[in-house]
Design a protein around this motif. Structure first.
Motif, short mmCIF file in Angstrom:
data_model
loop_
_atom_site.label_atom_id
_atom_site.label_comp_id
_atom_site.label_asym_id
_atom_site.label_seq_id
_atom_site.Cartn_x
_atom_site.Cartn_y
_atom_site.Cartn_z
N UNK A 15 -1.81 20.84 -1.90
CA UNK A 15 -2.84 19.84 -1.60
C UNK A 15 -2.22 18.46 -1.74
N UNK A 16 -2.62 17.55 -0.86
CA UNK A 16 -2.11 16.18 -0.97
C UNK A 16 -3.15 15.20 -0.47
N UNK A 17 -3.01 13.98 -0.93
CA UNK A 17 -4.01 12.94 -0.67
C UNK A 17 -3.69 12.16 0.59
N UNK A 18 -4.75 11.87 1.35
CA UNK A 18 -4.70 10.85 2.39
C UNK A 18 -5.44 9.64 1.83
N UNK A 19 -4.80 8.51 1.79
CA UNK A 19 -5.39 7.31 1.20
C UNK A 19 -5.44 6.18 2.21
N UNK A 20 -6.60 5.57 2.36
CA UNK A 20 -6.74 4.39 3.20
C UNK A 20 -6.40 3.16 2.35
N UNK A 21 -5.38 2.39 2.70
CA UNK A 21 -5.05 1.18 1.92
C UNK A 21 -6.09 0.09 2.19
N UNK A 22 -6.63 -0.46 1.12
CA UNK A 22 -7.71 -1.44 1.28
C UNK A 22 -7.47 -2.69 0.45
N UNK A 23 -8.08 -3.78 0.91
CA UNK A 23 -8.22 -4.99 0.10
C UNK A 23 -9.51 -4.83 -0.67
N UNK A 24 -9.44 -4.69 -1.97
CA UNK A 24 -10.71 -4.52 -2.67
C UNK A 24 -10.55 -4.38 -4.16
N UNK A 25 -11.66 -4.52 -4.83
CA UNK A 25 -11.71 -4.35 -6.27
C UNK A 25 -13.10 -3.86 -6.63
N UNK A 26 -13.28 -3.53 -7.90
CA UNK A 26 -14.57 -3.04 -8.36
C UNK A 26 -15.63 -4.13 -8.34
N UNK A 27 -15.24 -5.37 -8.04
CA UNK A 27 -16.21 -6.47 -7.96
C UNK A 27 -16.81 -6.60 -6.56
N UNK A 28 -16.25 -5.89 -5.59
CA UNK A 28 -16.75 -5.95 -4.22
C UNK A 28 -17.63 -4.74 -3.91
N UNK A 29 -18.61 -4.95 -3.07
CA UNK A 29 -19.42 -3.83 -2.61
C UNK A 29 -18.64 -3.04 -1.55
#
Length: 232
Positions: free
Chosen positions: A50-64
């Motif tokens: 099993x392996x992860x597909x990850x979408x790289x994002x600009x974000x933090x827990x402060x953003x919706x």
């Protein structure tokens, strides 16, 4: 009427669809805080492991979630290639690979929109008869459990389908009871199913793993093979 309220996940795991299959309304909880290292921008598929597909994002827990944007679009072709490598020998690969690829390529840069497009795509394949609603469109302003209750009331739903983790950790059950709303959760075990050419079974992968390996009739029966446990 039954409702599920859940953050939008990227090609969600099977348990996500177990809850959805039990609901009349599925509320995409898109205007709550983004959670790092979770399943909002990741999913797990299988090749030899099993392996992860990850979408790289600009974000933090402060953003919706609905304000999170991807870093670029390079990830799209990488994910398409990974899915092809993982499932090209699967029985139903040719049935779904093109629509999966087209959905990823057309999904834009907003994370919430990307996830909703993948959810709608799978719903179409599985013929899921559930209404999708964004929480951001419901104009509820309360917080935490109170907001979940208010969403139930807004949609005239008398049953809230929860995840068991929520019941154990943070759900204030008394607030549902006060409003005459029943809380239930699906009892679901990810039982072994054939995973292409591999004999050893890995549970709790993306829904993609199930639909690539089995016909729609099997997938629907597998997802529906759970009961609802009543809490209040």
């Amino acid at each position: 009427m039954r409702v599920v309220i859940h953050q939008p996940h990227y090609f969600p795991w099977i348990r996500y669809y177990v809850k959805m299959a039990k609901a009349d309304y599925f509320v995409i909880y898109d205007d709550v805080a983004f959670q790092k290292n979770g399943w909002i921008n990741r999913t797990k598929i299988r090749d030899r492991r099993d392996f992860l597909l990850t979408i790289p994002v600009h974000g933090s827990c402060h953003k919706k979630i609905n304000n999170i944007e991807t870093v670029d679009e390079l990830w799209k072709e990488k994910h398409i290639k990974s899915i092809k490598i993982a499932y090209q020998s699967s029985k139903y690969f040719n049935d779904y690979f093109d629509i999966i690829s087209d959905t990823i390529r057309a999904s834009g840069n907003n994370l919430s929109d990307i996830n909703i497009s993948t959810i709608r795509m799978v719903n179409s394949i599985l013929e899921m008869d559930v209404k999708l609603v964004k929480s951001s469109e419901l104009n509820t302003v309360s917080k935490k459990t109170s907001r979940l209750v208010d969403i139930c009331k807004k949609l005239n739903c008398d049953t809230y389908i929860s995840g068991y983790y929520a019941i154990e950790q943070y759900l204030e059950q008394s607030k549902f009871t006060k409003e005459g709303i029943k809380v239930v959760w699906p009892s679901f075990e990810c039982k072994p199913y054939a995973q292409s050419k591999y004999k050893d079974f890995i549970p709790d992968l993306s829904i993609l793993d199930l639909i690539m390996n089995h016909p729609v009739s099997f997938c629907k029966e597998y997802i529906l093979n759970s009961t609802l446990n009543e809490l209040c």
